[in-house]
Design an enzyme around this catalytic site. Structure first.
Site, mmCIF file in Angstrom:
data_model
loop_
_atom_site.group_PDB
_atom_site.id
_atom_site.type_symbol
_atom_site.label_atom_id
_atom_site.label_comp_id
_atom_site.label_asym_id
_atom_site.label_seq_id
_atom_site.Cartn_x
_atom_site.Cartn_y
_atom_site.Cartn_z
ATOM 1 C CB VAL A 298 -0.915 0.019 1.242
ATOM 2 C CG1 VAL A 298 -1.786 1.278 1.229
ATOM 3 C CG2 VAL A 298 -1.778 -1.240 1.298
ATOM 4 C CE LYS A 299 4.384 4.959 -4.892
ATOM 5 N NZ LYS A 299 4.436 5.026 -6.362
ATOM 6 C CB VAL A 300 0.495 6.088 2.611
ATOM 7 C CG1 VAL A 300 -0.508 4.952 2.782
ATOM 8 C CG2 VAL A 300 1.761 5.804 3.404
#
Ligand code: E4P
Length: 217
Positions: free
Chosen positions: A82-84
């Protein structure tokens, strides 16, 4: 060093994967838009092609929403990272999502202090953007070097994922510094194989193969 393809183009991903050069994929909203595909569908397809981590970026800017989106993205496949974004909300989401056992890629990193925060938040990957720093006359590679030193000083396991790679020399320099991963457009990764002396040498060998009547099979 691991090689990730920075693209949402499934044909290009399949091509690199078939070459045996691919360890993962990174996408971002701009790359998803360029693909013209639905984010969930294209990400699922990429996850089916590649065994390694596939970064899929949240669209929210508030932590609770990022966490909800991250959980939904993580359901796509076991290899989702998951890219934040590197904001305080993004760091909060990183802490929660990584605590739940998800891989998290903290993106849009432009300073060593930001990278230090991401490591403390339990990021799997930190993505410093080399090319965008170079674009504004700053030294992107110096940032990679600073992060390497800081992470090594404290034994942080967060992997340095050198991003916004524009040239083959970016990859060489990141490798010399000891970045764990690079993510680059497929064309840049393939260009690493090019050398005019290789082409010239092969032409000479081919000429001798032909004139010498050399055959193996
Ligand atoms: C990283 O994960 C980003 O998707 C990417 O490397 C950004 O590169 P750009 O600066 O060429 O857009």
């Amino acid at each position: 060093m691991k090689f990730f393809a920075d693209t949402a183009d499934v044909d290009a991903i399949r091509d690199l994967n078939d070459l045996g050069l691919l360890d993962g994929v990174t996408t971002n909203p701009s790359l998803i838009k360029k693909s013209g595909r639905n984010i969930l569908e294209v990400t699922k397809e990429i996850c089916e092609i590649v065994d390694g981590p596939v970064s899929a970026e949240v669209t929210a800017i508030e932590a609770d929403q990022m966490i909800a989106e991250g959980r939904k993205l993580a359901e796509i496949a076991g290899n989702i990272a998951v890219k934040v974004p590197l904001t305080l909300d993004g760091l909060k989401a990183c802490k929660v999502l990584s605590g739940e056992g998800n891989m998290v890629n903290v993106t849009l990193c432009f300073s060593a202090n930001q990278a230090l925060l991401a490591a403390k938040a339990g990021a799997t990957f930190i993505s410093p953007f080399i090319g965008r720093l170079d674009d504004i006359n700053m030294d992107g590679m110096e940032l990679i070097s600073e992060i390497r030193t800081i992470y090594d000083n404290y034994g942080y396991e967060t992997q340095i994922l050198a991003a916004s790679i524009r040239t083959v020399n970016h990859i060489k320099d990141a490798a010399l510094i000891g970045a764990d991963v690079i993510t680059a457009p497929p064309a840049v990764i393939k260009a690493m194989a090019n050398h005019p002396l290789t082409d010239k040498g092969l032409d000479a060998f081919l000429a001798d193969i032909k004139s010498g009547g050399i055959s193996i099979l």
